[in-house]
Structure formats: structure tokens, C-alpha cells
Motif scaffolding. Sequence first.
Motif, PDB file in Angstrom:
ATOM      1  N   ASP A 425       0.849  -1.188   0.000  1.00  0.00           N
ATOM      2  CA  ASP A 425       0.000   0.000   0.000  1.00  0.00           C
ATOM      3  C   ASP A 425       0.888   1.243   0.000  1.00  0.00           C
ATOM      4  O   ASP A 425       1.053   1.941   1.001  1.00  0.00           O
ATOM      5  CB  ASP A 425      -0.911  -0.030   1.244  1.00  0.00           C
ATOM      6  CG  ASP A 425      -1.776   1.234   1.326  1.00  0.00           C
ATOM      7  OD1 ASP A 425      -1.922   1.931   0.300  1.00  0.00           O
ATOM      8  OD2 ASP A 425      -2.274   1.516   2.426  1.00  0.00           O
ATOM      9  N   SER A 426       1.527   1.498  -1.142  1.00  0.00           N
ATOM     10  CA  SER A 426       2.476   2.607  -1.285  1.00  0.00           C
ATOM     11  C   SER A 426       2.576   2.934  -2.762  1.00  0.00           C
ATOM     12  O   SER A 426       2.471   2.045  -3.610  1.00  0.00           O
ATOM     13  CB  SER A 426       3.858   2.191  -0.754  1.00  0.00           C
ATOM     14  OG  SER A 426       4.818   3.164  -1.066  1.00  0.00           O
ATOM     15  N   MET A 427       2.784   4.204  -3.072  1.00  0.00           N
ATOM     16  CA  MET A 427       2.984   4.546  -4.494  1.00  0.00           C
ATOM     17  C   MET A 427       4.376   4.120  -4.968  1.00  0.00           C
ATOM     18  O   MET A 427       4.658   4.075  -6.142  1.00  0.00           O
ATOM     19  CB  MET A 427       2.783   6.038  -4.721  1.00  0.00           C
ATOM     20  CG  MET A 427       3.875   6.930  -4.170  1.00  0.00           C
ATOM     21  SD  MET A 427       3.542   8.652  -4.586  1.00  0.00           S
ATOM     22  CE  MET A 427       5.171   9.243  -4.982  1.00  0.00           C
ATOM     23  N   TYR A 428       5.241   3.812  -3.985  1.00  0.00           N
ATOM     24  CA  TYR A 428       6.608   3.424  -4.332  1.00  0.00           C
ATOM     25  C   TYR A 428       6.755   1.903  -4.405  1.00  0.00           C
ATOM     26  O   TYR A 428       5.938   1.173  -3.838  1.00  0.00           O
ATOM     27  CB  TYR A 428       7.587   3.953  -3.277  1.00  0.00           C
ATOM     28  CG  TYR A 428       7.646   5.455  -3.199  1.00  0.00           C
ATOM     29  CD1 TYR A 428       8.201   6.195  -4.240  1.00  0.00           C
ATOM     30  CD2 TYR A 428       7.149   6.139  -2.099  1.00  0.00           C
ATOM     31  CE1 TYR A 428       8.271   7.588  -4.173  1.00  0.00           C
ATOM     32  CE2 TYR A 428       7.205   7.526  -2.025  1.00  0.00           C
ATOM     33  CZ  TYR A 428       7.775   8.246  -3.064  1.00  0.00           C
ATOM     34  OH  TYR A 428       7.839   9.607  -3.002  1.00  0.00           O
ATOM     35  N   GLY A 429       7.808   1.450  -5.054  1.00  0.00           N
ATOM     36  CA  GLY A 429       8.075   0.018  -5.122  1.00  0.00           C
ATOM     37  C   GLY A 429       9.530  -0.241  -5.490  1.00  0.00           C
ATOM     38  O   GLY A 429       9.827  -0.995  -6.414  1.00  0.00           O
ATOM     39  N   LEU A 430      10.443   0.420  -4.757  1.00  0.00           N
ATOM     40  CA  LEU A 430      11.856   0.258  -5.118  1.00  0.00           C
ATOM     41  C   LEU A 430      12.429  -1.031  -4.532  1.00  0.00           C
ATOM     42  O   LEU A 430      12.955  -1.875  -5.261  1.00  0.00           O
ATOM     43  CB  LEU A 430      12.658   1.474  -4.652  1.00  0.00           C
ATOM     44  CG  LEU A 430      14.145   1.477  -5.013  1.00  0.00           C
ATOM     45  CD1 LEU A 430      14.351   1.276  -6.502  1.00  0.00           C
ATOM     46  CD2 LEU A 430      14.810   2.773  -4.569  1.00  0.00           C
ATOM     47  N   ALA A 431      12.334  -1.199  -3.217  1.00  0.00           N
ATOM     48  CA  ALA A 431      12.956  -2.361  -2.579  1.00  0.00           C
ATOM     49  C   ALA A 431      12.105  -2.796  -1.395  1.00  0.00           C
ATOM     50  O   ALA A 431      11.241  -2.045  -0.921  1.00  0.00           O
ATOM     51  CB  ALA A 431      14.364  -2.009  -2.107  1.00  0.00           C
ATOM     52  N   ALA A 432      12.354  -4.019  -0.926  1.00  0.00           N
ATOM     53  CA  ALA A 432      11.624  -4.557   0.225  1.00  0.00           C
ATOM     54  C   ALA A 432      12.401  -5.749   0.757  1.00  0.00           C
ATOM     55  O   ALA A 432      13.232  -6.325   0.034  1.00  0.00           O
ATOM     56  CB  ALA A 432      10.213  -4.996  -0.183  1.00  0.00           C
ATOM     57  N   SER A 433      12.116  -6.115   2.002  1.00  0.00           N
ATOM     58  CA  SER A 433      12.738  -7.339   2.516  1.00  0.00           C
ATOM     59  C   SER A 433      11.733  -8.111   3.341  1.00  0.00           C
ATOM     60  O   SER A 433      10.740  -7.547   3.821  1.00  0.00           O
ATOM     61  CB  SER A 433      13.963  -7.024   3.370  1.00  0.00           C
ATOM     62  OG  SER A 433      13.548  -6.670   4.662  1.00  0.00           O
ATOM     63  N   LEU A 449       5.432  -9.312  -3.212  1.00  0.00           N
ATOM     64  CA  LEU A 449       5.844  -7.933  -2.927  1.00  0.00           C
ATOM     65  C   LEU A 449       5.961  -7.147  -4.226  1.00  0.00           C
ATOM     66  O   LEU A 449       6.552  -7.627  -5.212  1.00  0.00           O
ATOM     67  CB  LEU A 449       7.193  -7.917  -2.197  1.00  0.00           C
ATOM     68  CG  LEU A 449       7.146  -8.176  -0.698  1.00  0.00           C
ATOM     69  CD1 LEU A 449       8.549  -8.438  -0.155  1.00  0.00           C
ATOM     70  CD2 LEU A 449       6.518  -6.989   0.047  1.00  0.00           C
ATOM     71  N   GLU A 450       5.435  -5.923  -4.234  1.00  0.00           N
ATOM     72  CA  GLU A 450       5.504  -5.083  -5.433  1.00  0.00           C
ATOM     73  C   GLU A 450       6.734  -4.178  -5.330  1.00  0.00           C
ATOM     74  O   GLU A 450       6.641  -3.015  -4.911  1.00  0.00           O
ATOM     75  CB  GLU A 450       4.226  -4.248  -5.541  1.00  0.00           C
ATOM     76  CG  GLU A 450       2.978  -5.100  -5.743  1.00  0.00           C
ATOM     77  CD  GLU A 450       1.686  -4.325  -5.494  1.00  0.00           C
ATOM     78  OE1 GLU A 450       1.733  -3.129  -5.168  1.00  0.00           O
ATOM     79  OE2 GLU A 450       0.614  -4.954  -5.614  1.00  0.00           O
ATOM     80  N   ALA A 451       7.885  -4.731  -5.658  1.00  0.00           N
ATOM     81  CA  ALA A 451       9.127  -3.952  -5.608  1.00  0.00           C
ATOM     82  C   ALA A 451      10.142  -4.580  -6.551  1.00  0.00           C
ATOM     83  O   ALA A 451      10.088  -5.783  -6.822  1.00  0.00           O
ATOM     84  CB  ALA A 451       9.683  -3.914  -4.184  1.00  0.00           C
ATOM     85  N   GLY A 452      11.061  -3.754  -7.038  1.00  0.00           N
ATOM     86  CA  GLY A 452      12.043  -4.223  -8.011  1.00  0.00           C
ATOM     87  C   GLY A 452      13.184  -5.011  -7.391  1.00  0.00           C
ATOM     88  O   GLY A 452      13.849  -5.791  -8.068  1.00  0.00           O
ATOM     89  N   LYS A 472       6.298   0.556  -9.904  1.00  0.00           N
ATOM     90  CA  LYS A 472       5.383   1.667  -9.642  1.00  0.00           C
ATOM     91  C   LYS A 472       6.109   3.024  -9.783  1.00  0.00           C
ATOM     92  O   LYS A 472       6.911   3.196 -10.699  1.00  0.00           O
ATOM     93  CB  LYS A 472       4.714   1.477  -8.267  1.00  0.00           C
ATOM     94  CG  LYS A 472       3.956   0.146  -8.188  1.00  0.00           C
ATOM     95  CD  LYS A 472       2.978   0.076  -7.034  1.00  0.00           C
ATOM     96  CE  LYS A 472       3.611  -0.328  -5.735  1.00  0.00           C
ATOM     97  NZ  LYS A 472       2.630  -0.612  -4.672  1.00  0.00           N
ATOM     98  N   GLN A 473       5.869   3.950  -8.855  1.00  0.00           N
ATOM     99  CA  GLN A 473       6.445   5.292  -9.053  1.00  0.00           C
ATOM    100  C   GLN A 473       7.868   5.415  -8.502  1.00  0.00           C
ATOM    101  O   GLN A 473       8.359   6.522  -8.280  1.00  0.00           O
ATOM    102  CB  GLN A 473       5.511   6.347  -8.466  1.00  0.00           C
ATOM    103  CG  GLN A 473       4.215   6.436  -9.250  1.00  0.00           C
ATOM    104  CD  GLN A 473       3.300   7.562  -8.797  1.00  0.00           C
ATOM    105  OE1 GLN A 473       3.737   8.697  -8.622  1.00  0.00           O
ATOM    106  NE2 GLN A 473       2.031   7.245  -8.599  1.00  0.00           N
ATOM    107  N   SER A 474       8.514   4.276  -8.288  1.00  0.00           N
ATOM    108  CA  SER A 474       9.951   4.317  -7.995  1.00  0.00           C
ATOM    109  C   SER A 474      10.757   4.324  -9.282  1.00  0.00           C
ATOM    110  O   SER A 474      11.991   4.420  -9.237  1.00  0.00           O
ATOM    111  CB  SER A 474      10.359   3.139  -7.112  1.00  0.00           C
ATOM    112  OG  SER A 474       9.883   3.334  -5.802  1.00  0.00           O
ATOM    113  N   GLY A 475      10.099   4.208 -10.402  1.00  0.00           N
ATOM    114  CA  GLY A 475      10.838   4.400 -11.646  1.00  0.00           C
ATOM    115  C   GLY A 475      10.614   3.326 -12.673  1.00  0.00           C
ATOM    116  O   GLY A 475       9.750   2.454 -12.543  1.00  0.00           O
TER     117      GLY A 475
END
Length: 499
Positions: A425-433, A449-452, A472-475
Motif C-alpha cells: 500500500d504505497s505509491m513506491y516500489g523500489l525495494a523490500a525485505s 511484494l511489489e518492488a524491483g 510503480k512510481q519508484s521508476g
Amino acid sequence: MSLASRSAAEWHASAQALRFETRHFIDGDYVDSQDGARFTVVNPATGKPLAEVSAGSAADVDRAVASAKRSFAGRVWRRMAPRDRMAVLAEFARLIEVNAERFALLDTLCMGKPVADMIAVDVPQAARTFSYFAELIDKIDGSVTSTAADAFHYILREPLGVVGCIVPWNYPLLMAAWKVAPALAAGNSVVLKPAEQSPLSGLLMAELFVQAGGPPGVFNAVNGLGETAGAALALHGDVAKIAFTGSTEVGKQMLVYAGRSNMKRVSLECGGKSPQIFLADLPDLDTAVTYAINGIFGNMGEVCNAGSRLLVDRPIAEEFLARFVAKGRSAYRPGDPLDPRTNLGPLVTASHRARVLSFVERGKAEGATLEFGGVAPPLPGCFVEPALFSGVDNGMSIAREEIFGPVAATIVCDGIADALRIANDSMYGLAASVWTRDLNTALSTVRDLEAGVIWVNCFDHGDMTQPFGGYKQSGQGRDKCLESLLSYTQTKSAWIHLG
Ligand code: NAD
């Protein structure tokens, strides 16, 4: 004596003796702005002016792009035998290491990063970036496709032309390397526009490329403000691609510039609000807490993939918080960034510090509990004490917006399904663990997980083979890795009729 064992006094003496360029580097030479304009760079550790740097206008950008275009049209670089181009970039990588002291001082003095981090991380990783892409140069293949007997069809990979690289101030040398290295390795010519807060190391890079045997005009660096020099580069009709790292807001602007000008390609590495999920069955709580602390307080929290949202499973939430408070309160102490024992320098500017402190106030006003930190210590520079919030709800601004400072937000969750809902639940999706002992949970969480970039039972690990970039809006687009190199090329199809 190795740089790693220098004392603070020795670093200060080197800083005193440091000489550096402040003009643009165009066509193999340092040149002033055509209108003579300059802007002031302030050392955030002291608040004192550091340098008056040439402020590029559209005319200066035009000159740099013309130089890059001429060098590309002259084909000296892109048609150089691959092994020769590899040798130049390998030598360039070596010169970055040889000049480690200068690079370390330039970035530390401009943006406040601890000099120890420059020596341990930024400089060696920048050199490794150039050697990695150098090694790939003769591994880029075209292909021959299956056709009917009356045709021969082959596909070539060619460079794009002039690539504009627009980079931020948080890792000035390294972020520039992530763009410039693949662009050059693919045979393009480059115009680099460093961030106005940290304009000096990009100039030294461009100079060293020529010293390494790179043809003049292939790598140019123009400094200036984003709205003037950055915009002129991104709007330029002779620029084939903009490779951008910076905020999501300005990243979106890059797409507008491309649409308003020549439909140039755009790659975007933008902001983040990375979640770390700590499940009740994680392997070792102390290790997890240490990673949580380093993941948000390292580099003053001025990290795109900073683990700023800590999603902690309810059964371990109390103990996790207690250990974070006990260890995290004193793990990162504000100090002189030229002292190699310092692990927390100032924030980049006074206005950025004011922004970070305003988020601390918003967090308190929105009902989160400030466990420690979040104040400006009585030091002359732009310092902020690292802060930890508990009782955070994912709807609060400290959980939604990229603070880009040492401010951690802990959010209690109920199991993996709840954690995933909050994490995504975030406009970002750069990284996660995700931290868990259960292999099934780990693998399904990686998928969900929605992250690169996803880490399991670690954070911020990786090497040059790892694609780095966001959902998403992380690029869009990926740095490091082979895919990055290919994004600085285009395919050409040649269909030969054999009649
Ligand atoms: P920023 O977007 O303000 O500036 C980045 C670059 O864009 C600078 O060179 C700046 O001069 C230029 N610029 C600014 N406004 C412009 C405009 N209107 N037109 C053209 N160019 C313009 O970002 P910043 O404050 O320098 O850096 C912090 C941001 O960078 C954070 O959001 C961080 O997450 C992001 N970042 C992302 C990554 C990643 O890999 N995803 C890595 C590092 C930093």
C-alpha cells in the motif's frame, strides 16, 4: 599509509590542501559558463561556502551536447575495437581508485557523507561499476534469425547517440558511475549533469576519462541548477536518452520533457519507501534489528532504498522495539564527516534538514510515538539525531512520503497477509525485505511484494549483476546488470534479399 587508517587530522590537512576544478568539462577541456554565471556550494558540516561553481545555462548545455554529438558522429569511440574500449574503461576504473582521496574529499565536503563511507563503499563501488561494464563490452552480440531461403536477416545492437545523465547528490560519484559506465560501454557519448549540491566529483570523473585514453568530447560534464541546466539537457533535441536518478516528482518531469521535445528515451530511478517485514519466525532477532538500524540510519537515511517502514509481526513487536531503542539510540552519532570514526554526517542542506524535522513534527501530530531522536543537535552543520517512531499507521505521512532522512517508522502487523497488504500500500516500489525461517513464506512473499529489489533475511546486499530499480512510481529501467547496458543500445534489423 592506507586511506582507511588515516586520522581526522590527516583528512583535515588533505582537505585544506585539496585543489579542484569548478568549471564545466567540455570537449576535453575545462571551460567557464558562456555568461560567466556561478553558484555557491556550501559545506553542510560547517555551513560555510566551499566553492563557486560554473552555473550552466541552455547555451552551455548546447555546447556540451554539440561536443558529444560531434564525437559520436566522428565514431572514434563507438568504432574503437572492443578490446581497446575495454582497456580505456578498465584504466578509467583504475584511475578512480588511484584518486580515491580526491573523490572522497569532494563528495564528503559537498554533501556531508562520512569520509569512511566514501573509502569503504562509494569509491570502490564506482571503480567496480566501470570495470564490470568494461568487461561486458565484447559480450554484446547481435543475432541471425531463421528465415526462408531467399533472405538473410541479422540484428545489430548499436549505441543510441548522445546520452544525458542527470544524477542526485546522495551518492554523487556512484550514481553518476551507474549511468555513465553502461552508456560509455555501449559506445554512446555522454553529457553528465551532477546535482547542484554535489557538482565537483563529476568534473574529476570526466577529466580522468580523457586521462585514461578516452577521446575528448565523449564524456562531458555540465553543472548548474536542475530547472536550467537539467531542463535544457532533458529538452535537448540532440539527446537520444536521459538516464535520470532523483526524486519521483522530477522523474515525472523528465517524461514531460521527452514528450515536449524529441521523444527521447527516459530511464528513471526515483524515490522509495521500502518496507522491511519482520515475521515472528525470523532467524535471529538481534541480527534483524541491526539490519533495521543500518537500513534506515546509514548514509543519514539519504538512501533511495532506505528501509524506512519497519513492519513487525505482533508476537515480536514489543521485543523488536525494545532492542531497536536500546541499540539504535546510540548506533549512529552526529559528527565531523572528515573524522573516520564518524558514521553520521550532516544532512545535505539546511533546507533539507528543515524538511526532515518537519516530518518528525507531522509524525507526532498524527499520533505516532517518537521513541528517540528527531532533533537538531547543537552543532554548526545541518545535523539531525536519528529518530525512531513507534505506533505508526500506514496512512500517516511518515509512512507514505519519502523523508530521505534518518527517520524510522515501525508499524505492527498481524502475520504475512497483513504485512503484504501494508507493504504494497504505497505509491513506491523500489525495494523490500522479508525476514522469516520458512522457505515457503519467503518464496511466496518474494512473488507477492511489489518492488524491483527484494531481500530475504538481509537488507541492501548485492553486487553488479543485480538489476537495481523500481516498480510503480519508484521508476522504470534498471541500473547495474547486463539489462542496464542493453538499455543504452538499440537494435537494427538488416534484411537481405538473396533472390
Ligand atoms: P532531485 O530530483 O531534486 O534532483 C535530481 C537531479 O535532477 C539533480 O541533478 C537536479 O539538479 C535535477 N533536477 C531537479 N529539478 C529539475 C528539473 N526541473 N528539470 C531537470 N532537472 C532537474 O533529487 P535529489 O534531491 O537530488 O535526490 C534525492 C532523490 O533521488 C530521492 O528521491 C531519492 O530516492 C532519489 N534516488 C533514487 C535512486 C534510485 O536508484 N532509485 C538512487 C539515489 C537517489
